[in-house]
Every structure is written in structure tokens, then in C-alpha cells.
Design a protein around this motif. Structure first.
Motif, PDB file in Angstrom:
ATOM      1  N   PHE A  25     -38.978  66.460  93.136  1.00 39.41           N
ATOM      2  CA  PHE A  25     -39.928  65.904  94.166  1.00 39.41           C
ATOM      3  C   PHE A  25     -40.200  66.856  95.416  1.00 39.41           C
ATOM      4  CE2 PHE A  25     -41.947  63.170  97.045  1.00 39.41           C
ATOM      5  CZ  PHE A  25     -43.111  62.740  96.073  1.00 39.41           C
ATOM      6  N   PRO A  26     -39.011  67.430  95.937  1.00 36.72           N
ATOM      7  CA  PRO A  26     -39.259  68.114  97.044  1.00 36.72           C
ATOM      8  C   PRO A  26     -39.979  69.380  96.907  1.00 36.72           C
ATOM      9  CG  PRO A  26     -36.854  67.436  97.106  1.00 36.72           C
ATOM     10  CD  PRO A  26     -37.411  67.048  95.768  1.00 36.72           C
ATOM     11  N   CYS A  27     -39.671  70.026  95.858  1.00 40.17           N
ATOM     12  CA  CYS A  27     -40.613  71.304  95.444  1.00 40.17           C
ATOM     13  C   CYS A  27     -41.982  70.990  95.130  1.00 40.17           C
ATOM     14  CB  CYS A  27     -39.945  71.964  94.124  1.00 40.17           C
ATOM     15  SG  CYS A  27     -38.131  72.558  94.128  1.00 40.17           S
ATOM     16  N   ARG A  28     -42.108  69.918  94.548  1.00 41.33           N
ATOM     17  CA  ARG A  28     -43.714  69.396  94.390  1.00 41.33           C
ATOM     18  C   ARG A  28     -44.336  69.229  95.892  1.00 41.33           C
ATOM     19  NH1 ARG A  28     -46.479  67.687  90.212  1.00 41.33           N
ATOM     20  NH2 ARG A  28     -47.484  66.185  91.554  1.00 41.33           N
ATOM     21  N   ALA A  29     -43.436  68.611  96.685  1.00 40.88           N
ATOM     22  CA  ALA A  29     -44.299  68.339  97.968  1.00 40.88           C
ATOM     23  C   ALA A  29     -44.417  69.631  98.996  1.00 40.88           C
ATOM     24  CB  ALA A  29     -43.463  67.330  98.617  1.00 40.88           C
ATOM     25  N   LEU A  30     -43.446  70.409  98.744  1.00 40.47           N
ATOM     26  CA  LEU A  30     -43.299  71.787  99.429  1.00 40.47           C
ATOM     27  C   LEU A  30     -44.339  72.615  98.775  1.00 40.47           C
ATOM     28  CD1 LEU A  30     -39.597  72.389 100.281  1.00 40.47           C
ATOM     29  CD2 LEU A  30     -41.653  71.870 101.878  1.00 40.47           C
TER      30      LEU A  30
ATOM     31  N   ASP B 153     -48.313  67.697  95.222  1.00 37.26           N
ATOM     32  CA  ASP B 153     -48.256  66.197  95.305  1.00 37.26           C
ATOM     33  C   ASP B 153     -49.288  65.637  96.449  1.00 37.26           C
ATOM     34  OD1 ASP B 153     -47.708  63.364  95.817  1.00 37.26           O
ATOM     35  OD2 ASP B 153     -45.847  63.730  94.698  1.00 37.26           O
ATOM     36  N   PRO B 154     -50.293  65.070  95.904  1.00 35.78           N
ATOM     37  CA  PRO B 154     -51.523  64.682  96.600  1.00 35.78           C
ATOM     38  C   PRO B 154     -51.173  63.701  97.759  1.00 35.78           C
ATOM     39  CG  PRO B 154     -51.812  63.366  94.643  1.00 35.78           C
ATOM     40  CD  PRO B 154     -50.626  64.509  94.485  1.00 35.78           C
ATOM     41  N   LEU B 155     -50.158  62.949  97.876  1.00 38.97           N
ATOM     42  CA  LEU B 155     -49.832  62.038  99.024  1.00 38.97           C
ATOM     43  C   LEU B 155     -49.575  62.868 100.145  1.00 38.97           C
ATOM     44  CD1 LEU B 155     -47.249  59.937  97.103  1.00 38.97           C
ATOM     45  CD2 LEU B 155     -49.600  59.297  97.516  1.00 38.97           C
TER      46      LEU B 155
END
Length: 157
Positions: free
Chosen positions: A102-107, A111-113
Motif C-alpha cells: 500500500f505505501p508503494c501504491r500511494a507513493l 491509488d486514486p484516493l
């Protein structure tokens, strides 16, 4: 794992990945925050399982090691494409998704959120709070009942 991770990050940035992601000072701050939060998730998860030893010393003596081994075995896997039930479990009951995926997706902006970069630190606060609560209650229980695991002179039964 730290040196290969740093090497991969530097290699990715040098090979043009920095063009796809705006590596601003804010992004670097989010990277540091998410790295710290991932470490807190792992440590808090370990403390949660280790706190069981206050109530069941014989049964839970090595459970924290097994729980950490499970997290270490699952953390390198990407969780994209798995079902929502399994994904929810890997982000809550076994919070391995907050270690790397999840941190990798966010950075990386996958992630569209808009709050995505803050979810791992938030999860770290929640899991850390639960771990602190479990540990303090377990310590209080231990202070009240003592340990039946050891004899009076310190040896195991």
C-alpha cells in the motif's frame, strides 16, 4: 533488506522512474513517513502477538516469532488482483499490506484516493495503539498474577 532496498530506489530514480513520479521534497517526506510507519506496523504487530505471552506463557512463548515470519514471507507479494475479502484481511487482521504494497501504491500515485499516502501512517497509529493497549493490560495482568512458567528460583518448568 535495507541496502538492496536503497540500491533499488537509487537505481529506479537514476533509470528515469523519477520522470514518472514527481520526487519533490514533499514526496521524500512522505517516503520517510511511510517507511517509518511500515516499521511501526511490523513492530506493533509483533508486540500484539507477543503480548499473548502475558496470559498464556507456555502457549505463546514463540508466537511472536512465527507471526513475524509470516509477515516477512508475505510482504514482498503484490496484492493487486486478489479478491476484496482477502485484501481486507491482509490490511487488517494480518496487516502485511501496509508494510510495502500500500505505501508503494500511494507513493507511486497508483491509488486514486487523495488520502492514500496517509493511510499507512494512520494504520501504524491504530495498530500501535492496539499494541500499546495489549501490552499495558498484559503487563498489569502479569503484575497481578505473576508467571506460572518459571519456578521460584528462575528455571523453566
Amino acid at each position: 533488506p535495507l541496502l538492496p532496498g536503497v540500491a533499488l530506489l537509487l537505481w529506479g530514480l537514476a533509470s528515469g522512474a523519477a520522470d514518472a513520479v514527481a520526487t519533490t521534497p514533499g514526496w521524500w517526506a512522505l517516503l520517510a513517513l511511510n517507511l517509518s510507519a511500515s516499521a511501526v506496523v511490523i513492530l506493533a504487530y509483533s508486540v500484539l502477538w507477543g503480548s499473548l505471552a502475558f496470559w498464556a506463557p507456555r502457549a505463546a512463548e514463540e508466537i511472536s516469532t512465527s507471526a513475524l515470519r509470516l509477515v516477512n514471507q508475505l510482504k514482498p507479494f503484490p496484492l493487486d488482483g486478489i479478491g476484496p475479502g482477502l485484501l481486507a484481511g491482509l490490511l487488517t487482521a494480518l496487516p502485511v499490506g501496509f508494510v510495502a504494497w500500500f505505501p508503494c501504491r500511494a507513493l507511486l500515485g497508483l491509488d486514486p484516493l487523495p488520502i492514500a499516502a496517509a493511510l499507512t501512517p494512520l494504520a501504524a497509529l491504530i495498530i500501535g495503539g492496539l499494541a500499546a493497549l495489549a501490552f499495558t493490560r498484559g503487563l498489569r495482568h502479569y503484575a497481578f498474577t505473576g508467571a506460572s512458567r518459571y519456578l521460584d528460583f528462575g528455571h523453566r518448568r
